[in-house]
Design an enzyme around this catalytic site. Structure first.
Site, PDB file in Angstrom:
ATOM      1  N   THR A   1     138.578  33.126  52.343  1.00 25.22           N
ATOM      2  CA  THR A   1     138.492  33.041  53.804  1.00 25.22           C
ATOM      3  C   THR A   1     137.255  32.204  54.128  1.00 25.22           C
ATOM      4  O   THR A   1     136.455  31.887  53.266  1.00 25.22           O
ATOM      5  CB  THR A   1     138.329  34.434  54.441  1.00 25.22           C
ATOM      6  OG1 THR A   1     137.122  35.038  53.943  1.00 25.22           O
ATOM      7  CG2 THR A   1     139.513  35.325  54.128  1.00 25.22           C
TER       8      THR A   1
ATOM      9  N   HIS B   1     133.976  26.567  45.792  1.00 26.10           N
ATOM     10  CA  HIS B   1     133.814  27.447  46.947  1.00 26.10           C
ATOM     11  C   HIS B   1     133.651  26.501  48.143  1.00 26.10           C
ATOM     12  O   HIS B   1     132.546  26.059  48.461  1.00 26.10           O
ATOM     13  CB  HIS B   1     132.580  28.343  46.783  1.00 26.10           C
ATOM     14  CG  HIS B   1     132.675  29.284  45.623  1.00 26.10           C
ATOM     15  ND1 HIS B   1     133.244  30.534  45.734  1.00 26.10           N
ATOM     16  CD2 HIS B   1     132.311  29.152  44.324  1.00 26.10           C
ATOM     17  CE1 HIS B   1     133.207  31.142  44.559  1.00 26.10           C
ATOM     18  NE2 HIS B   1     132.638  30.323  43.685  1.00 26.10           N
ATOM     19  N   THR B   2     134.776  26.189  48.768  1.00 24.25           N
ATOM     20  CA  THR B   2     134.759  25.137  49.784  1.00 24.25           C
ATOM     21  C   THR B   2     133.906  25.499  50.999  1.00 24.25           C
ATOM     22  O   THR B   2     133.401  24.611  51.682  1.00 24.25           O
ATOM     23  CB  THR B   2     136.198  24.823  50.249  1.00 24.25           C
ATOM     24  OG1 THR B   2     136.786  26.020  50.784  1.00 24.25           O
ATOM     25  CG2 THR B   2     137.029  24.317  49.093  1.00 24.25           C
ATOM     26  N   CYS B   3     133.768  26.783  51.275  1.00 25.56           N
ATOM     27  CA  CYS B   3     132.963  27.190  52.431  1.00 25.56           C
ATOM     28  C   CYS B   3     131.510  26.753  52.270  1.00 25.56           C
ATOM     29  O   CYS B   3     130.828  26.445  53.247  1.00 25.56           O
ATOM     30  CB  CYS B   3     133.030  28.701  52.623  1.00 25.56           C
ATOM     31  SG  CYS B   3     134.698  29.305  52.960  1.00 25.56           S
ATOM     32  N   PHE B   4     131.040  26.745  51.011  1.00 25.32           N
ATOM     33  CA  PHE B   4     129.643  26.420  50.738  1.00 25.32           C
ATOM     34  C   PHE B   4     129.486  25.045  50.111  1.00 25.32           C
ATOM     35  O   PHE B   4     128.403  24.705  49.635  1.00 25.32           O
ATOM     36  CB  PHE B   4     129.039  27.481  49.811  1.00 25.32           C
ATOM     37  CG  PHE B   4     129.222  28.886  50.305  1.00 25.32           C
ATOM     38  CD1 PHE B   4     128.505  29.352  51.396  1.00 25.32           C
ATOM     39  CD2 PHE B   4     130.139  29.740  49.700  1.00 25.32           C
ATOM     40  CE1 PHE B   4     128.690  30.648  51.857  1.00 25.32           C
ATOM     41  CE2 PHE B   4     130.326  31.035  50.151  1.00 25.32           C
ATOM     42  CZ  PHE B   4     129.591  31.495  51.248  1.00 25.32           C
TER      43      PHE B   4
END
Length: 796
Positions: A474, A760-763
């Site tokens: 998410t 971890h694309t969010c970061f």
């Protein structure tokens, strides 16, 4: 002073004025300026081991060409003789050449070419640190028997070598004049040489190619020509021109024109490009002109016969004073912008922020006083860079700054983007205020439509929380991927909502036949909401609008030229009709009437463009109206409902829904392209590296060196896939990696070497173990850069 002409035209006019006042005999200059003897301290024998110097010498811009000359009244003429001399090269060793002392340097270059194969245009001969000029003889350059010359080459990275050479010769002559190394008995001849060099520079500088002209003027500046002119007229030597000399006025006006051109490009401050002329070079002229204009004004008041200040002095003073004032203002503003968060700094910030409020009030008042409003816009345009600083720093959603967007010429892309983004809500940080979506990838478009189209607009304005069914991840990375995927689906021509332009498949406009889908209008409202939300979340989705679509959203009229990309065939047909011979079209050879044939659901229909159109023939008198009606029907009438629903969906997300039309009217089409599509340039590996950090690795570790080597060898498409796997960003912002929300990171894991990299694309984090070889890493990266890989975030 407004920019009335290009700098090149200004210089040419000055040269024409000089030519009409005095004639110089350039042919006599060679008899007045003869060679200077150089001290001979080199050994006669040359050790071949000393020849290992680079054939590729310094840049032309950094190598000052020098005129070897002095007064003919103090030099004796040497008899011509046969010379032997040495030319050192890197690839061919040391060459032993023979020539007559009267031979030209150019003939030596040709001799070197015959031996080495190096083109004459790529050669430079250096003797005692000075470059030899082609037109000079060996005797004039003081080449003595057994002298040693060095052959260097022009670097391939130096464009426009001829411009560099002419400007270098001009600067060299000025330097030698200031040092007293050239004849001062005939100053007119020296000035003639300077004018000749300026003339040569003009002849190779294009008049109608602004980009190339700018590069030539940048060469003029990079070679320190402006500084050299300043030095010449501040020097105490007799060779300089007096301030009332026409040559001085010419050179001063040249600098003034360059400054004005610099301002018109927006580069005097705040732009990424370097100013052509610096403030330090401007200031002496400002000081001199201020004193002269003051004296002339006093004289005009004391004496009725005085002519007062000259128009040339006034024009130059205006040209020099404004950038000096602007640069000073910029320096003060920058000092304010970097103040720490202390009481004094906050107080100053509040004072600066009042400027926007004051300007708004002035704008309101100006409407009531003749041409005051136009004068205000003119002033703001001249102070465009300072104004944009204020907008980017202090314009907030709390105040109405929309009036700035009434005239796009007083703002740049960054300030316009900032102002229109203020029309969109800010994404909320609180999880509870986000609109939650749980979507099945296999039902992406249908389920996305239900979540977005059926939602209360107020909920959408808070932001979105996205999760794919049966997947672990998410956060922002998942949301970025959803935006990209759903926009690809919306604008997929197979879904019949939008049509791609034939010659630019990135551009779309509504499909007139979209009504094959019973919910097509609701889907257009949904599309408008998605695009507004993508802008709100600052996600580049890789989709851009065609001009006909953009203009309708802005409420603007569509002309024939605007349909060029949307329908090239119709564009060419209409052009032919308008350009056709009147007699031919009046003969009804085309057999056209005011109708338009369209295809709907597999059948063809004939629609009248106006009442009774079937019985109205197209002739030379009404063909313009026919073309206008045809364009209106094809690109306005046939998609009016689709555009209206898209606009309403877009307006649902705005803070004020009434601003939808104004939002698009405030932008150029290129602005919206950059906001939706991002950078169109190939991904730069160097920029990528510069914005990447390491956790567990060091930049010098072999795995990191291998990684960047592999990425550097990837195709542009492969790099995009890798970037998408790493960040869920397929299209970079127009600022490149620097425009992303944070820096990227490569993380070292302790997993086995047979594991593929993960992200971890969010970061913006890419993780992989220390692979033991480049080959293994390359194989693993090859797997994850396949388009079908990385289409989910892991299942559970």
């Amino acid at each position: 002073m407004p920019l009335a002409e290009t700098p090149i035209d200004c210089i040419q006019q000055g040269l024409d004025r000089l030519s009409s006042k005095r004639k110089f005999d350039d042919d006599d200059l060679s008899s007045e300026l003869v060679s200077v003897r150089m001290r001979k301290d080199e050994p006669n024998a040359v050790n071949s081991s000393s020849t290992h110097q680079s054939l590729v010498g310094p840049r032309v811009s950094d190598t000052r060409s020098t005129i070897c000359s002095s007064s003919s009244h103090s030099a004796s003429i040497r008899p011509l003789s046969r010379l032997q001399f040495f030319v050192r090269t890197i690839s061919k060793g040391t060459l032993v050449l023979h020539a007559n002392s009267g031979d030209t340097v150019e003939s030596v270059h040709k001799l070197v070419q015959s031996i080495t194969g190096i083109p004459v245009t790529e050669q430079r001969l250096i003797y005692r640190g000075k470059q030899l000029m082609w037109e000079q003889s060996l005797d004039e350059c003081s080449i003595e028997n057994d002298a040693e010359l060095q052959l260097v080459g022009r670097m391939r990275s130096s464009p426009h070598p001829q411009a560099w050479q002419v400007v270098d010769e001009l600067v060299s002559l000025i330097f030698r004049l200031c040092k007293g190394e050239v004849a001062t008995q005939c100053p007119n001849l020296v000035k003639s040489r300077l004018i000749k060099r300026l003339g040569e520079f003009l002849s190779i500088t294009p008049r109608h190619d602004n980009e190339l002209a700018v590069r030539h003027l940048q060469i003029f500046s990079s070679a320190s020509a402006p500084a050299a002119l300043v030095m010449l007229y501040l020097s105490p030597h007799e060779g300089k021109a007096a301030h009332d000399d026409p040559l001085y006025s010419l050179c001063r006006s040249t600098l003034g024109s360059m400054v004005e051109y610099d301002i018109s490009r927006g580069s005097i401050i705040g732009d990424s490009s370097k100013p052509l002329v610096s403030v330090q070079e401007i200031f002496p002229f400002v000081r001199e002109l201020a004193a002269r204009l003051s004296n002339d004004l006093v004289s005009s008041m004391e004496s009725p016969t005085s002519l007062g200040p000259s128009s040339c002095d006034v024009r130059d003073f205006s040209a020099f004073l404004f950038p000096l004032h602007t640069a000073t203002t910029k320096q003060k503003m920058e000092e304010v912008l970097v103040l720490k968060e202390d009481k004094e700094g906050e107080h100053l910030r509040q004072r600066w922020s009042q400027y926007l409020a004051i300007l708004k009030e002035l704008k309101g008042l100006s409407k009531h006083y003749g041409d005051a409003e136009e004068q205000l816009w003119t002033k703001l345009k001249r102070r465009k860079v300072s104004l944009c600083y204020l907008i980017l720093r202090y314009a907030t959603q709390n105040d109405n700054h929309e009036w700035f967007l009434e005239r796009k010429d007083v703002t740049d892309f960054e300030s316009r983007r900032h102002l229109v983004m203020l029309m969109l809500p800010e994404v909320k940080d609180e999880y509870d205020e986000l609109h939650e979506m749980l979507i099945d990838r296999s039902q992406l478009l249908t389920e996305s439509f239900e979540y977005i189209a059926r939602a209360d607009p107020e909920k959408l304005r808070g932001g979105l929380f996205m999760e794919f069914k049966n997947e672990e991840a998410t956060g922002p990375g998942v949301l970025r991927e959803w935006f990209f995927l759903v926009c690809q689906a919306i604008f997929n021509p197979q879904n019949a909502l939008f049509t791609a332009c034939p010659e630019d498949r990135r551009r779309f406009f509504p499909n007139p036949a979209s009504k094959v889908h019973p919910l097509h209008l609701e889907y257009f409202s949904f599309s408008g909401r998605v695009i507004a939300l993508a802008l709100m979340h600052k996600v580049q989705v890789g989709i851009v609008f065609d001009r006909v679509f953009f203009l309708q959203l802005a409420g603007a009229h569509i002309s024939l030229e605007d349909i060029h990309d949307a329908d090239p065939c119709l564009y060419k047909s209409c052009k032919k009709i308008l350009e056709m011979d009147a007699e031919m079209i009046d003969s009804d050879a085309l057999g056209l009437t005011f109708v338009h044939e369209v295809e709907e659901l597999g059948s063809r229909k004939i629609l009248e463009l106006c009442s009774g159109g079937k019985s109205i023939s197209v002739n030379s008198q009404n063909r313009g109206k026919y073309v206008d009606l045809l364009i209106k029907h094809r690109f306005v009438t046939s998609i009016t409902k689709q555009v209206a629903h898209f606009a309403q969906g877009f307006a649902d997300i705005l803070c004020n829904s009434k601003l939808q039309n104004f939002f698009f009217k405030s932008l150029e089409l290129e602005d919206l392209d950059w906001m939706l599509y991002g950078s169109e340039t190939t991904i730069s590996v160097e920029d990528w590296k510069a914005h990447t950090e390491y956790n567990g690795y060091r930049e010098t570790d072999p795995q990191i060196i291998w990684f960047w080597k592999i990425v550097g060898g990837m195709s542009a498409d492969k790099r995009k896939v890798l970037l998408f796997f790493w960040t869920s960003v397929k299209y970079l912002p127009v600022e490149g990696f620097g425009g992303l929300a944070s820096r990227l990171c490569i993380y070292k894991t302790s997993e086995p070497h047979n594991r593929l990299p993960s992200s971890h694309t969010c970061f913006y984090q890419l993780s992989f173990p220390p692979y033991p070889s480049l080959a293994i890493m390359q194989d693993h990266l090859h797997i994850i850069t396949q388009e079908h890989v990385g289409c989910s975030f892991g299942t559970w």
